[in-house]
Design a protein around this motif. Structure first.
Motif, PDB file in Angstrom:
ATOM      1  N   ASP A 230      15.376  35.283  50.057  1.00  0.00           N
ATOM      2  CA  ASP A 230      15.163  34.330  51.145  1.00  0.00           C
ATOM      3  C   ASP A 230      15.337  32.904  50.639  1.00  0.00           C
ATOM      4  O   ASP A 230      15.614  32.655  49.471  1.00  0.00           O
ATOM      5  CB  ASP A 230      13.778  34.535  51.751  1.00  0.00           C
TER       6      ASP A 230
ATOM      7  N   HIS B 177       8.044  30.918  40.116  1.00  0.00           N
ATOM      8  CA  HIS B 177       7.308  29.780  39.589  1.00  0.00           C
ATOM      9  C   HIS B 177       8.254  28.927  38.739  1.00  0.00           C
ATOM     10  O   HIS B 177       9.033  29.432  37.950  1.00  0.00           O
ATOM     11  CB  HIS B 177       6.142  30.257  38.723  1.00  0.00           C
TER      12      HIS B 177
ATOM     13  N   LEU C 287      14.910  29.737  48.944  1.00  0.00           N
ATOM     14  CA  LEU C 287      14.163  29.469  47.718  1.00  0.00           C
ATOM     15  C   LEU C 287      13.097  28.389  47.891  1.00  0.00           C
ATOM     16  O   LEU C 287      12.211  28.249  47.053  1.00  0.00           O
ATOM     17  CB  LEU C 287      15.119  29.079  46.590  1.00  0.00           C
TER      18      LEU C 287
ATOM     19  N   LEU D 140      11.096  28.483  50.372  1.00  0.00           N
ATOM     20  CA  LEU D 140       9.976  29.173  51.000  1.00  0.00           C
ATOM     21  C   LEU D 140       9.450  30.288  50.119  1.00  0.00           C
ATOM     22  O   LEU D 140       8.283  30.646  50.191  1.00  0.00           O
ATOM     23  CB  LEU D 140      10.400  29.745  52.363  1.00  0.00           C
ATOM     24  N   SER D 141      10.308  30.868  49.302  1.00  0.00           N
ATOM     25  CA  SER D 141       9.912  31.940  48.395  1.00  0.00           C
ATOM     26  C   SER D 141      10.755  31.829  47.139  1.00  0.00           C
ATOM     27  O   SER D 141      11.940  32.156  47.159  1.00  0.00           O
ATOM     28  CB  SER D 141      10.108  33.305  49.059  1.00  0.00           C
ATOM     29  N   ALA D 142      10.124  31.375  46.055  1.00  0.00           N
ATOM     30  CA  ALA D 142      10.881  31.109  44.828  1.00  0.00           C
ATOM     31  C   ALA D 142      10.038  31.479  43.622  1.00  0.00           C
ATOM     32  O   ALA D 142       8.806  31.563  43.703  1.00  0.00           O
ATOM     33  CB  ALA D 142      11.271  29.637  44.757  1.00  0.00           C
TER      34      ALA D 142
ATOM     35  N   PHE E 136      14.523  37.312  45.019  1.00  0.00           N
ATOM     36  CA  PHE E 136      14.237  36.173  45.894  1.00  0.00           C
ATOM     37  C   PHE E 136      15.409  35.977  46.862  1.00  0.00           C
ATOM     38  O   PHE E 136      16.187  35.037  46.736  1.00  0.00           O
ATOM     39  CB  PHE E 136      14.002  34.910  45.062  1.00  0.00           C
TER      40      PHE E 136
ATOM     41  N   SER F   2       4.060  20.933  48.374  1.00  0.00           N
ATOM     42  CA  SER F   2       4.228  22.303  48.837  1.00  0.00           C
ATOM     43  C   SER F   2       3.513  22.521  50.151  1.00  0.00           C
ATOM     44  O   SER F   2       4.044  23.147  51.076  1.00  0.00           O
ATOM     45  CB  SER F   2       3.703  23.281  47.780  1.00  0.00           C
TER      46      SER F   2
END
Length: 445
Positions: free
Chosen positions: A54, A62, A56, A58-60, A52, A4
């Motif tokens: 954007d 858990h 996934l 970058l922003s997803a 979500f 990550s």
């Protein structure tokens, strides 16, 4: 550096170094859409697209994990892990909805390495679809506590030629374990437990040369244990407990020189005694053989097994005395179970020297004589020092009976005075029948 963090740094470097060529998506639109469809298939009650919107990667939520592949098309991110089923606040994977179902879109995630489900399939029965076996990129496939996941293991499981971890624990899957499972040459962990598998254990498991954990416990497996299991050189844990496996415990298991955990309990192994080859496996930490019909005496094999922490020899039909050597050499043991056998004689006083023991179960045998444990030992082990069911055990009269339940005080033999000995001696010399009369009088007394 974790995947990550690598992904964030590479993306940051990419954007600041070539602002004129910024890619709005590290994840391809097709893969993004596939991920949405997968999330919706397992919980349609959540509006994943709005929560979500954007990229996934970058922003997803858990449980959705990406890796960056710098050598592909000047750098691209792909979804590599999907985990479903809330476990705890520390592992808050997307919760599964009331009617989760599989979708062909799982196979459209070509870089997917890990697929994990915890308590997702608990109500309505659902089978793994045929196309599922085409996900050849998987390295980890884990189903835990999914009792409504039914069906059988398809022979096409050999398509998972990259699989390193296969866990089917607490499922409704039944049928045989296919021979083709031996073709998963990368497999390191195989757990098929608390399910409904039956039939024989395939000998092809011996081909899994990288396997470290083999757990087939709590099924309905039968037949003999294939000796080929002894040919898995890296095996650390072998758990076959609570099945219906019969015959002899193969001597070839001695080849498992790295084995630390052995559980063959509650099967149908019988009439061959406790395996002597255990003494040649010095890495063993836990050995559980309870609930079989091995019979025989407890052998003198403990000198080389000083590292054992737990040993279960309950309900084996054992006879004879308990070797004092167990108390001498098993100095690290925490659990010792010898209950529900036909053991006799005294409890070795050496057992009172086992400083690390947390539970000792000797109940329901034929043991006799004075209980050799001190009050401190009894207080330390507490209620997990189990001696009941040995009617001829007794407590020293100077010891508080409260430490050992309802055992009676030991009777002290009365010493014969010296004068009586002289009287007996002279009487015996003068007239042998005199001694017999005297002994008879003592008997009546």
């Amino acid at each position: 550096m974790g995947p990550s963090l690598t992904l964030v740094l590479l993306f940051f470097f990419h954007t600041v170094s070539s602002s004129s060529d910024i890619q709005p998506f590290l994840l391809s639109p097709d893969e993004q859409e596939s991920a949405y469809l997968v999330l919706e298939s397992f919980n349609s009650a959540i509006d994943w697209r709005s929560l979500f919107p954007d990229d996934l990667c970058l922003s997803a939520p858990h449980g959705v994990v990406c890796d960056f592949f710098p050598d592909e098309n000047e750098g691209r991110a792909h979804i590599t892990e999907l985990s479903f089923g809330y476990i705890s606040d520390y592992s808050s994977n997307p919760p599964c909805g009331p009617n989760p179902h599989f979708t062909p879109r799982i196979s459209s995630l070509p870089f997917l390495r890990k697929l994990f489900f915890y308590k997702c399939f608990t109500d309505q029965n659902i089978s793994l679809p045929g196309y599922f076996w085409n996900s050849s990129s998987l390295q980890e496939l884990v189903f835990m506590e999914n009792p409504s996941l039914v069906g059988s293991l398809d022979g096409n499981i050999s398509n998972f030629d990259r699989l390193q971890r296969l866990v089917l624990s607490g499922t409704g899957i039944s049928g045989n374990i296919p021979d083709s499972i031996g073709e998963l040459q990368e497999l390191e962990q195989l757990v098929i437990s608390r399910s409904h598998f039956s039939g024989w254990i395939p000998s092809t498991l011996g081909k899994l040369q990288k396997l470290k954990i083999l757990d087939l416990s709590y099924n309905r497996l039968e037949g003999n244990l294939p000796p080929e299991i002894g040919g898995i050189p890296e095996l650390l844990k072998l758990d076959l407990g609570f099945n219906q496996i019969a015959g002899e415990i193969p001597n070839r298991l001695v080849e498992l020189q790295r084995l630390e955990f052995l559980d063959l309990s509650y099967n149908r192994f019988g009439n061959f005694g406790i395996p002597l080859f255990l003494s040649e496996m010095p890495q063993l930490k836990e050995v559980y053989l309870s609930g079989n019909a091995l019979g025989g005496q407890i052998p003198e094999i403990w000198e080389k097994l000083g590292g054992i922490l737990g040993i279960g020899l309950s309900s084996l039909g054992l006879v004879g005395n308990i070797p004092a050597s167990m108390g001498v050499y098993l100095r690290n043991v925490s659990y010792l179970g010898l209950d529900n056998n036909m053991l006799e004689g005294k409890v070795p006083k050496e057992f009172g020297l086992l400083k690390n023991v947390k539970e000792m179960n000797l109940e329901n045998n034929r043991l006799s004589g004075e209980i050799p444990f001190s009050a401190n030992f009894s207080a330390k082990v507490g209620g997990k020092l189990k001696l009941e069911g040995n009617l001829r055990l007794c407590v020293d009269s100077g010891m508080s009976r409260g430490h050992f339940g309802d055992f009676s005080a030991c009777e002290k033999k009365k010493a014969i005075p010296n004068a009586a000995l002289v009287f007996i001696s002279e009487g015996f010399v003068r007239k042998p029948s005199f001694l017999l009369i005297f002994v008879f009088i003592l008997f009546l007394f």
